[in-house]
Design a protein around this motif. Structure first.
Motif, mmCIF file in Angstrom:
data_model
loop_
_atom_site.group_PDB
_atom_site.id
_atom_site.type_symbol
_atom_site.label_atom_id
_atom_site.label_comp_id
_atom_site.label_asym_id
_atom_site.label_seq_id
_atom_site.Cartn_x
_atom_site.Cartn_y
_atom_site.Cartn_z
ATOM 1 N N ILE A 193 0.829 -1.213 0.000
ATOM 2 C CA ILE A 193 0.000 0.000 0.000
ATOM 3 C C ILE A 193 0.863 1.263 0.000
ATOM 4 C CG2 ILE A 193 -1.840 1.266 1.197
ATOM 5 C CD1 ILE A 193 -2.576 -1.407 2.586
ATOM 6 N N TYR A 194 1.862 1.289 0.878
ATOM 7 C CA TYR A 194 2.592 2.559 1.107
ATOM 8 C C TYR A 194 3.987 2.610 0.504
ATOM 9 C CZ TYR A 194 -1.065 2.998 4.628
ATOM 10 O OH TYR A 194 -2.265 3.061 5.260
ATOM 11 N N ASP A 195 4.565 1.499 0.162
ATOM 12 C CA ASP A 195 5.944 1.424 -0.320
ATOM 13 C C ASP A 195 6.895 2.245 0.574
ATOM 14 O OD1 ASP A 195 8.083 0.723 -1.840
ATOM 15 O OD2 ASP A 195 7.656 2.069 -3.504
ATOM 16 N N PRO A 196 6.931 1.942 1.877
ATOM 17 C CA PRO A 196 7.729 2.761 2.799
ATOM 18 C C PRO A 196 9.228 2.459 2.732
ATOM 19 C CG PRO A 196 6.777 0.919 3.969
ATOM 20 C CD PRO A 196 6.288 0.808 2.554
ATOM 21 N N ASP A 197 10.023 3.374 3.299
ATOM 22 C CA ASP A 197 11.466 3.148 3.424
ATOM 23 C C ASP A 197 11.743 2.197 4.579
ATOM 24 O OD1 ASP A 197 11.152 6.175 2.438
ATOM 25 O OD2 ASP A 197 13.031 5.327 1.673
ATOM 26 N N ILE A 198 10.932 2.331 5.625
ATOM 27 C CA ILE A 198 11.222 1.602 6.867
ATOM 28 C C ILE A 198 9.921 1.301 7.614
ATOM 29 C CG2 ILE A 198 11.548 3.739 8.201
ATOM 30 C CD1 ILE A 198 13.860 2.486 9.639
ATOM 31 N N ILE A 199 9.896 0.168 8.323
ATOM 32 C CA ILE A 199 8.762 -0.158 9.194
ATOM 33 C C ILE A 199 9.329 -0.330 10.596
ATOM 34 C CG2 ILE A 199 6.935 -1.842 9.715
ATOM 35 C CD1 ILE A 199 6.785 -2.484 6.715
ATOM 36 N N ILE A 200 8.896 0.519 11.513
ATOM 37 C CA ILE A 200 9.454 0.518 12.875
ATOM 38 C C ILE A 200 8.461 -0.155 13.816
ATOM 39 C CG2 ILE A 200 10.403 1.958 14.727
ATOM 40 C CD1 ILE A 200 10.669 4.203 12.504
ATOM 41 N N LEU A 201 8.902 -1.222 14.465
ATOM 42 C CA LEU A 201 8.005 -1.956 15.360
ATOM 43 C C LEU A 201 8.095 -1.413 16.789
ATOM 44 C CD1 LEU A 201 8.598 -5.662 14.198
ATOM 45 C CD2 LEU A 201 7.064 -3.941 13.232
ATOM 46 N N GLY A 202 6.951 -1.293 17.424
ATOM 47 C CA GLY A 202 6.876 -0.856 18.821
ATOM 48 C C GLY A 202 5.916 -1.736 19.591
ATOM 49 N N GLY A 203 5.730 -1.437 20.897
ATOM 50 C CA GLY A 203 4.829 -2.232 21.726
ATOM 51 C C GLY A 203 5.552 -3.412 22.349
ATOM 52 N N GLY A 204 4.899 -4.031 23.335
ATOM 53 C CA GLY A 204 5.525 -5.091 24.133
ATOM 54 C C GLY A 204 6.134 -6.232 23.331
ATOM 55 N N VAL A 205 5.407 -6.736 22.337
ATOM 56 C CA VAL A 205 5.902 -7.898 21.580
ATOM 57 C C VAL A 205 7.148 -7.535 20.752
ATOM 58 C CG1 VAL A 205 5.267 -9.776 20.012
ATOM 59 C CG2 VAL A 205 3.524 -8.776 21.481
ATOM 60 N N SER A 206 7.251 -6.253 20.369
ATOM 61 C CA SER A 206 8.382 -5.833 19.519
ATOM 62 C C SER A 206 9.719 -5.920 20.240
ATOM 63 C CB SER A 206 8.168 -4.399 19.036
ATOM 64 O OG SER A 206 8.476 -3.476 20.061
ATOM 65 N N LEU A 207 9.705 -6.106 21.554
ATOM 66 C CA LEU A 207 10.952 -6.187 22.327
ATOM 67 C C LEU A 207 11.681 -7.510 22.124
ATOM 68 C CD1 LEU A 207 9.653 -4.624 25.664
ATOM 69 C CD2 LEU A 207 11.031 -3.502 23.910
ATOM 70 N N GLN A 208 11.013 -8.490 21.536
ATOM 71 C CA GLN A 208 11.618 -9.810 21.340
ATOM 72 C C GLN A 208 12.554 -9.812 20.130
ATOM 73 O OE1 GLN A 208 11.127 -12.039 23.638
ATOM 74 N NE2 GLN A 208 9.670 -10.692 24.669
ATOM 75 N N ASN A 209 13.839 -10.010 20.370
ATOM 76 C CA ASN A 209 14.821 -9.984 19.275
ATOM 77 C C ASN A 209 14.555 -11.039 18.218
ATOM 78 O OD1 ASN A 209 16.227 -7.832 20.287
ATOM 79 N ND2 ASN A 209 17.508 -9.138 21.601
ATOM 80 N N GLU A 210 13.963 -12.142 18.655
ATOM 81 C CA GLU A 210 13.666 -13.245 17.751
ATOM 82 C C GLU A 210 12.814 -12.793 16.544
ATOM 83 O OE1 GLU A 210 14.499 -16.267 17.211
ATOM 84 O OE2 GLU A 210 12.864 -16.754 15.825
#
Ligand SMILES: [Zn+2]
Length: 332
Positions: free
Chosen positions: A270-287
């Motif tokens: 939809i957006y063809d972005p440069d970057i997608i930045i994850l946040g929130g509790g689950v995003s803390l998992q390096n896996e």
């Protein structure tokens, strides 16, 4: 040099911060770029308090006003010195009325938080209100994970994706957040995602939130263990179990990552972005980040140079910083 106030109103905690913005390097400050200008944002003072939403709106706004006054006094500043105030609220905010339209913390719904604050502080400068997912996206795109990645790029599109109790996000295009006509843009949690999938509290079936929120991950694990476990493990514990090679946790995490990849690819289409930045509790998992770039590829229409999927950088600071940035005007 100018000063901004950022207020991050959450269902449980509210944080107020006074931020100094300058064009010279500040030790401990956050470098960012705005309207082509290199700038620094530094926290002069910040404080958290309980929102105490059970006490109602009048009490919550009164305490918010008192904390603003107290912090201004601490730094020997008066409201005339403030170039902008930004308030992040826990739900979609109508860009016209600046009021929260819906959301879990109902006490703020329909109230003119910005007007009540401006009146009490006798503040006549710019005052902005926006939803907290947009604040996260703005802060991370300007001064967080997006900063290094942007490197002077003129046209820059970043997406914030919050994987928490719910799933939300924001769209950053060239220094500002796209809010949509009614403030409802980037409410990705309720995008139809799986055909005839799990029922959602919004009344539909198969919403993104039913697959990518923390509770969805927990439910997905619990469902596979039936009655063999006395307590339902939290998202963090499921990732720990997967690391310890628990077969059920491994399968659940594997499926979660595939859903995440599919969702990021959909957003990318939809957006063809440069970057997608994850946040929130689950995003803390390096896996989550391990191999994710390869996982999204099969879902992408344009496979060359896909968007980077990255961890957020500002941690707890993105709420107040993003709220303050919302009130920034060109020429600051
Ligand atoms: Zn839904």
């Amino acid at each position: 040099m100018s000063y901004l106030i950022g207020i991050d109103v959450g269902g449980t905690k509210t944080e107020v911060a006074i931020i100094e913005v300058s064009d010279g390097h500040r030790e401990g400050g956050h470098a960012f770029e705005y309207q082509g200008k290199p700038l620094y944002a530094k926290f002069l003072v910040r404080e958290r308090m309980h929102t105490q939403r059970r006490a109602g709106y009048d009490s919550a706004i009164r305490r918010m006003i008192d904390l603003c006054k107290q912090l201004l006094q601490q730094r020997d500043l008066n409201p005339e010195k403030i170039s902008g105030i930004g308030i992040g609220l826990p739900g979609p905010v109508d860009p016209g009325s600046k009021s929260m339209v819906t959301g879990n913390s109902g006490i703020f719904k329909g109230h003119s938080v910005h007007q009540d604050l401006a009146d009490a502080l006798q503040y006549k400068g710019p005052i902005a209100c926006g939803n907290d997912a947009n604040c996260f996206t703005l802060a991370e795109s300007l001064a967080g994970a997006g900063y290094e990645h942007r490197k002077g790029a003129k046209d820059y599109i970043a997406l914030g994706v919050i994987l928490g109790t719910g799933v939300g996000g924001g769209l950053f295009i060239n220094d500002h957040i796209f809010e949509g006509r009614r403030g409802g843009a980037s409410e990705w949690g309720h995008m139809p995602f799986v055909s005839e999938g799990h029922p959602c509290y919004c009344g539909n079936l198969g919403c993104v939130e039913q697959y990518l929120s923390g509770p969805a991950l927990e439910a997905s694990f619990a469902m596979r263990m039936y009655s063999q476990i006395p307590n339902r493990p939290k998202a963090q514990e499921i990732f720990d179990l997967a690391e310890a090679q628990d077969p059920v946790a491994l399968a659940v995490v594997k499926r979660y990552k595939r859903y995440l990849a599919k969702f990021c690819a959909t957003l990318s289409q939809i957006y063809d972005p440069d970057i997608i930045i994850l946040g929130g509790g689950v995003s803390l998992q390096n896996e989550l980040y391990d191999g994710i770039q390869n996982l999204i590829e099969p879902y992408l229409f344009m496979k060359n140079d896909p968007p980077q999927i990255v961890h957020h950088k500002l941690g707890d600071s993105s709420g107040v910083l993003g709220a303050a940035f919302m009130a920034m005007k060109p020429g600051l």
